[in-house]
Design an enzyme around this catalytic site. Structure first.
Site, PDB file in Angstrom:
ATOM      1  N   ARG A  67     -24.118   2.582 -18.699  1.00  0.00           N
ATOM      2  CA  ARG A  67     -23.090   3.007 -17.740  1.00  0.00           C
ATOM      3  C   ARG A  67     -22.901   1.969 -16.636  1.00  0.00           C
ATOM      4  O   ARG A  67     -21.781   1.746 -16.164  1.00  0.00           O
ATOM      5  CB  ARG A  67     -23.492   4.357 -17.140  1.00  0.00           C
ATOM      6  CG  ARG A  67     -22.441   4.990 -16.237  1.00  0.00           C
ATOM      7  CD  ARG A  67     -22.773   6.452 -15.998  1.00  0.00           C
ATOM      8  NE  ARG A  67     -21.760   7.088 -15.172  1.00  0.00           N
ATOM      9  CZ  ARG A  67     -21.958   7.468 -13.912  1.00  0.00           C
ATOM     10  NH1 ARG A  67     -23.131   7.263 -13.339  1.00  0.00           N
ATOM     11  NH2 ARG A  67     -20.992   8.041 -13.222  1.00  0.00           N
ATOM     12  N   HIS A  71     -19.331   0.451 -15.569  1.00  0.00           N
ATOM     13  CA  HIS A  71     -18.784   0.561 -14.213  1.00  0.00           C
ATOM     14  C   HIS A  71     -18.601  -0.813 -13.564  1.00  0.00           C
ATOM     15  O   HIS A  71     -17.765  -0.949 -12.667  1.00  0.00           O
ATOM     16  CB  HIS A  71     -19.684   1.443 -13.353  1.00  0.00           C
ATOM     17  CG  HIS A  71     -19.435   2.909 -13.558  1.00  0.00           C
ATOM     18  ND1 HIS A  71     -19.234   3.793 -12.525  1.00  0.00           N
ATOM     19  CD2 HIS A  71     -19.331   3.649 -14.701  1.00  0.00           C
ATOM     20  CE1 HIS A  71     -19.028   5.007 -13.009  1.00  0.00           C
ATOM     21  NE2 HIS A  71     -19.085   4.940 -14.326  1.00  0.00           N
ATOM     22  N   ASN A  99     -19.612   6.035  -8.021  1.00  0.00           N
ATOM     23  CA  ASN A  99     -20.913   5.392  -8.157  1.00  0.00           C
ATOM     24  C   ASN A  99     -21.994   5.993  -7.263  1.00  0.00           C
ATOM     25  O   ASN A  99     -23.181   5.957  -7.600  1.00  0.00           O
ATOM     26  CB  ASN A  99     -20.803   3.897  -7.834  1.00  0.00           C
ATOM     27  CG  ASN A  99     -19.895   3.151  -8.774  1.00  0.00           C
ATOM     28  OD1 ASN A  99     -19.737   3.538  -9.942  1.00  0.00           O
ATOM     29  ND2 ASN A  99     -19.262   2.089  -8.306  1.00  0.00           N
ATOM     30  N   HIS A 198     -21.891   8.866 -24.254  1.00  0.00           N
ATOM     31  CA  HIS A 198     -22.280  10.166 -23.721  1.00  0.00           C
ATOM     32  C   HIS A 198     -23.102  10.970 -24.726  1.00  0.00           C
ATOM     33  O   HIS A 198     -23.388  12.147 -24.502  1.00  0.00           O
ATOM     34  CB  HIS A 198     -21.037  10.948 -23.297  1.00  0.00           C
ATOM     35  CG  HIS A 198     -20.479  10.496 -22.000  1.00  0.00           C
ATOM     36  ND1 HIS A 198     -19.400  11.092 -21.368  1.00  0.00           N
ATOM     37  CD2 HIS A 198     -20.847   9.469 -21.181  1.00  0.00           C
ATOM     38  CE1 HIS A 198     -19.135  10.462 -20.238  1.00  0.00           C
ATOM     39  NE2 HIS A 198     -19.983   9.468 -20.112  1.00  0.00           N
TER      40      HIS A 198
END
Length: 327
Positions: A67, A71, A99, A198
């Site tokens: 992740r 990001h 975040n 996920h």
């Protein structure tokens, strides 16, 4: 006549030089999986050791590192801008709403960077470490490996504003998600494949409360009931309580995520929209029945995402410490 010929020749020479310069710039912008083979041959093995240690200590860290890469790349490109702390001149991305108290793994990247710096000071960028860490984290939890393309340099800027406007939201509908990904050169198959991350990790209660308590929500009733045990209905109560995104194989990067969606067991609204009568239903169905296809497409999409607007050549810098600029 001779003057005209000379003028045209000069123009042609200038045009050729510009073309060569452009070709050189384009070529230097290409990343390569062998970038550190000579400059720091043990870099990748050193990073791998750090990541394996971190994931062995906490399996959830694998999802966090994947992740973190995501990001980073979605804001300014894959340039490690997400790692920068706030200063008098930089309003960083760590405290942006998507975040804050959510993105993790900064200390793991710092440890990997420190280990590599002992080997090859000032050679390996933080941006490349983030990309390699995501791959090694995937492998550590049974996911695919891929040849990480290297040669990124680190940004000297960051943008909280851009992070808050560019990163996907857990409330995004399919159109919003598709548009966000398309804006960065990623297609719907990339969207569905990358969402397969996920299959691992956890989500905070506030991100799925509305989904499990909304009676009109497209969710399996028993699944929703199970999730209510750790997520109270009251607003702002237990917001940070965690629940696994996949109850079946929460620590294994596999295709079970897609099976969940077909059964209306996507924990986040932004997950379930991938299988809700829209254009991505067929891809979800394909991945649910063909694990090898998901694994291959996930690796391909991670490589593609890692190539979003990298800084190369003389752009940016190689930070000595990932959280701060060199001065």
């Amino acid at each position: 006549m001779m003057k005209s010929f000379s003028y045209n020749a000069n123009v042609a020479s200038v045009a050729l030089l510009l073309l060569l310069a452009l070709m050189s710039t384009t070529s230097s912008a290409h990343l390569s999986s062998t970038f550190y083979n000579k400059a720091c041959p043990n870099a990748l093995a050193t990073i791998r050791k750090s990541i394996r240690t971190a994931v062995s200590a906490e399996r959830r860290m694998a999802a966090s590192l994947v992740r973190l890469h995501f990001h980073d790349c979605f804001v300014q490109g894959c340039d490690a801008s997400i790692l920068l702390d706030d200063t008098a001149t930089i309003i960083g991305e760590k405290n942006a709403l998507p975040n804050l108290n959510s993105v993790r793994g900064y200390e793991v990247i710092d440890d990997a960077k420190a280990a590599v710096e002992k080997l090859c000071p000032g050679v390996v960028s933080c941006a490349d470490i983030v990309a390699v860490a995501a791959r090694d984290a995937s492998v550590a939890v049974g996911g695919p490996s891929w040849a990480v393309k290297l040669g990124r340099r680190d940004s000297t800027t960051a943008s909280k504003t851009l992070a808050e406007s560019s990163l996907p939201s857990f409330l995004d509908n399919l159109e919003s998600l598709t548009n966000r990904f398309a804006g960065l050169g990623l297609n719907v198959r990339d969207l569905v494949a990358l969402s397969g991350a996920h299959s691992i990790g956890q989500a905070q209660c506030f991100t799925f409360r509305d989904r499990i308590y909304n009676k009109t929500s497209d969710i399996d009733a028993n699944f929703a009931s199970t999730r209510k045990s750790s997520c109270p209905a009251e607003a702002n109560v237990g917001n940070a309580n965690l629940a696994a995104l996949d109850l079946v194989t929460p620590n294994q990067l596999d295709n079970n995520y897609y099976k969940n969606l077909i059964q209306k067991k996507g924990l986040l609204a932004s997950d379930q929209v991938l299988y809700s009568g829209g254009s991505t239903d067929s891809i979800v169905s394909e991945y649910s029945s063909k694990p090898a296809k998901f694994i291959a497409d996930f690796a391909t999409a991670m490589i593609k995402m890692g190539n979003i607007n990298p800084l190369t050549g003389s752009n940016g810098q190689i930070r000595r410490i990932c959280s701060a600029l060199n001065y």
